[in-house]
Design a protein around this motif. Structure first.
Motif: not given
Lengths: 476, 305
Positions: A244-245, A331-335, A420-423
């Motif tokens: 969800r992040l 957060l780092a992994a997501v970014l 963009i996060a939701s592809d």
């Protein structure tokens, strides 16, 4: 050094050397920090309510309420420990703490957290107790009616020996609660006490109906296992916080980009107005070309914007690592993992360029802020549209209206980071980006022309004349 | 003589307004040329076209051998009519910044700025913010900003406006210094005294057209000479004298009248004076007044303010 870089450096240094710039950098996080921590600080600093219960029912409501309140406090502590585990060491730690709590209570939960993050375990403090239940005044034992008990409560609260006094009267299913409190506007314990007594009455009614305590406990413990699943989750099914992040990060990035673009473009506008009104633009035009002047100013203010973002990002990252290292890792992994940081960077650059060029072009026609407000009013109105729709992107990132609005180039830099996060479909990502880039190039070309015309223009010009002059690149 | 600037049939039109119409003139290299004209004559538009800030609607302009001044902008210094500097900058930073835009390395720019400020008596203020300087000082700093890169052509648009007499004199000295080191100076003004004292050549504009192009002495010839007569004689007595044109009269504070009579192109006023003495008119003072550039300006511009 080229003229463009010299102009950029002057622009950058002119702001960075001012105390106001650094104050404004500090001010926003400071205000945000204060506004977010103020309620917590107020809660922490508040003393627990001194509560006494005068029970006129003869049915043992007072000890039952005290017991229920103590159990509520235990549950709150358990929840806080799991939340601390999640923020400091991630979902695995949270699950380990939950299992340990089920087997050995909070002490075991804290031990489990210590295995993941000893510092977080040592630093953990249980949530503040809302109220301590004190024995009622001795003469309350003699009270037989709510009125007699009320007189005692009025005196104890009025003379500040107690913060609240709860008088419980009636019997079985007809119970009345009178809460005397010093807080006239919003008695702190009102809803908690109402819920607690309701629960006690319900349990007792069931007991009278023949339901055993064991059955009641079992019924209370009944809770469906709920799994949130999504094919888009990293696990392929079960949705974790890390899944969800990106959405939340996208929303935050959208707002951040919008505010940074607005801030940068506004600084640029003010700078151009200052140069126009103080007649520096004409000297600059005799020393450098319009693209060099505009490019230099845009680059200089971009440097300012990046400085602000850099300082905020470093401060935020440091705070995150200190207070919630687990979240920082996620957060780092997501970014980086999803490449969001590159999308955000691209949207920031193009969005800034689009609006900065536009604001610089408009600024060249303005000698005062009032002139600017007249010309920029419609632009700012349009710019506020994405803000209205951004939060909707969390619930329905692919809604037709959001998809449509994303194709409008002035909105793309703000709406696409959120989506963009939701592809979203690749076609939309590529298409909107190309359209945005082409529009930006056209807008920069138009603004360059407008800047030249505006820089030498004097007096008020009506819109028709203005457009005509820009079209013919005719100043004066 | 080599020309620093040449204009051939230059016109500039804004929408329906003709600011400059078919103007041609040359600015000789190494000389001081005054660009004169009343407000709205088209001086600023012409200077902006010379500097490449505005494209001409018609005609050709050559500046320092280039067909476009932007190609040689590093060899040109410009002081615009309406002055402005970055108010929070110090004079040394401002001069070095503008010199830097003209290709002077930063260290050299600062060195030159210091030397120029010291030479102009502004050494004490070189590190103060410009907003703290007086208007005269700030104007000097702006002029130095236009000169620090040692340009071959210096264009000054109304450089004397807003300056007190002391600073006007200082500016005149600076313009002479610029010319003395071989640079070409083209400056616009509507104050004729400065042009009269400084210029080798003047170009006079009115209503967007060039009305004169030549040296100051030739310009003066455009206006007639006048015979000034002061005494107790009245206007009718002066009008009766031979060889005089239009007469204007004004009372003198100490009593009597001052009459200024225009002379015809070939007239010397001798006949009028002889007649005045022969008629024993009460004459206390007389003077043959040569025309000034101001007189020529009034005549050439048709009295346009």
């Amino acid at each position: 050094m080229s003229r463009l870089l010299k102009i950029a450096r002057r622009e950058y240094l002119a702001y960075v050397r001012t105390v106001g710039f650094w104050l404004s950098i500090i001010a926003l996080p400071l205000v945000m920090g204060i506004s977010s921590s103020a309620p917590l600080m107020m809660m922490k600093s508040a003393k627990p309510e001194r509560l006494a219960i005068i029970d006129l029912t003869g049915q043992g409501f007072a000890p039952a309420i005290a017991k229920a309140m103590a159990e509520d406090q235990d549950r709150a502590t358990a929840r806080a420990l799991r939340a601390a585990a999640l923020s400091s060491a991630g979902p695995a730690a949270q699950e380990a703490v939950r299992k340990a709590q089920l087997q050995g209570g909070d002490a075991a939960g804290r031990e489990a957290l210590a295995r993941f993050n000893p510092t977080a375990a040592a630093r953990f403090k249980p949530p503040k107790v809302d109220a301590v239940v004190l024995p009622p005044p001795r003469e309350a034992q003699a009270a037989r009616t709510p009125a007699e008990a009320g007189a005692i409560a009025r005196r104890e609260v009025g003379e500040k020996r107690l913060d609240s006094v709860l008088i419980v009267s009636g019997r079985d299913t007809d119970v009345t609660l009178d809460l005397w409190s010093r807080n006239l506007a919003a008695p702190v314990l009102e809803s908690d006490l109402r819920q607690t007594v309701t629960e006690i009455m319900r349990e007792r009614a069931l007991a009278r109906a023949g339901v055993s305590q064991e059955t009641l406990n079992k019924a209370d413990a009944l809770k469906p296992a709920f799994n949130s699943l999504s094919p888009k989750a990293a696990s392929g099914a079960k949705v974790a916080l890390r899944d969800r992040l990106p959405t939340y990060v996208g929303l935050a990035a959208g707002f951040l980009l919008w505010s940074m673009v607005m801030t940068g473009a506004s600084i640029l506008l003010n700078s151009v107005i200052e140069e126009k009104s103080s007649k520096i633009l004409e000297v600059l035009l005799s020393s450098a070309s319009v693209p060099e002047i505009m490019g230099g100013k845009i680059l200089g203010v971009a440097g300012l914007t990046l400085t602000v973002m850099g300082v905020w990002a470093m401060a935020g990252w440091a705070a995150l690592i200190h207070f919630a290292p687990g979240l920082a890792g996620d957060l780092a992994a997501v970014l980086l993992g999803k490449g969001l940081v590159f999308y955000f960077g691209a949207y920031l650059v193009v969005g800034y360029l689009m609006y900065a060029a536009l604001f610089a072009g408009v600024g060249a026609f303005c000698e005062t802020q009032r002139d600017a407000q007249t010309l920029l009013g419609p632009i700012i109105l349009v710019m506020s549209i994405p803000i209205i729709f951004m939060s909707q992107a969390i619930r329905s990132p692919d809604s037709p209206i959001l998809s449509t609005l994303s194709w409008i180039p002035p909105f793309t830099p703000f709406l696409m980071p959120v989506r963009i996060a939701s592809d979203p479909p690749l076609m939309q990502v590529v298409g909107t980006t190309i359209l945005m880039a082409v529009t930006t190039v056209a807008l920069v070309a138009f603004s360059t022309r407008a800047f030249h015309v505006g820089a030498l223009a004097t007096g008020k010009i009506d819109l028709k004349t203005l457009i005509g002059r820009i079209a013919r690149k005719q100043a004066g | 003589m080599v020309n620093a600037v040449t204009l051939e049939g230059v016109s500039k039109t804004y929408d329906d307004f003709h600011a400059v119409r078919d103007v041609s003139f040359e600015v000789p290299a190494g000389r001081i040329t005054g660009f004169l004209g009343p407000n709205g004559a088209g001086k600023t538009s012409t200077l902006r076209m010379i500097l490449g800030l505005l494209p001409p609607t018609a005609g050709r302009i050559s500046v320092l051998g280039a067909d476009d001044a932007t190609k040689v902008r590093e060899r040109i210094g410009f002081l615009p009519e309406e002055r402005g500097l970055y108010k929070r900058m110090t004079p040394i930073d401002a001069i070095a910044f503008f010199a830097g835009l003209k290709g002077v390395p930063e260290a050299e720019g600062r060195k030159r700025a210091m030397a120029l400020l010291e030479a102009q008596g502004l050494g004490f203020a070189m590190k103060r913010p410009i907003k703290d300087l007086s208007k005269g000082m700030a104007q000097k700093v702006q002029l130095l900003s236009a000169l620090a890169h040692e340009p071959e052509l210096v264009v000054l648009d109304e450089p004397f406006s807003g300056l007190d007499p002391v600073n006007q004199q200082a500016l005149e000295a600076m313009i002479r210094e610029i010319a003395a080191r071989g640079a070409t100076v083209l400056f616009s003004t509507h104050v004729m005294q400065h042009a009269e004292r400084l210029c080798d050549k003047v170009v006079l504009m009115a209503r967007g057209r060039k009305v004169f192009d030549g040296d100051v002495a030739t310009a003066r010839c455009a206006a007639p000479r006048a015979l000034v007569l002061e005494g107790d004689l009245v206007a009718e007595e002066v009008a009766a004298l031979p060889g005089l044109g239009e007469i204007t009269s004004e009372p003198l504070p100490e009593g009597g009248w001052r009459h200024v009579a225009r002379l015809p192109e070939v007239g010397t006023g001798q006949d009028a004076l002889k007649a005045a003495f022969a008629r024993d008119l009460s004459l206390r003072r007389f003077e043959l007044k040569e025309p000034s550039l101001h007189d020529a300006f009034i005549v050439l511009t048709g009295g346009q303010a």
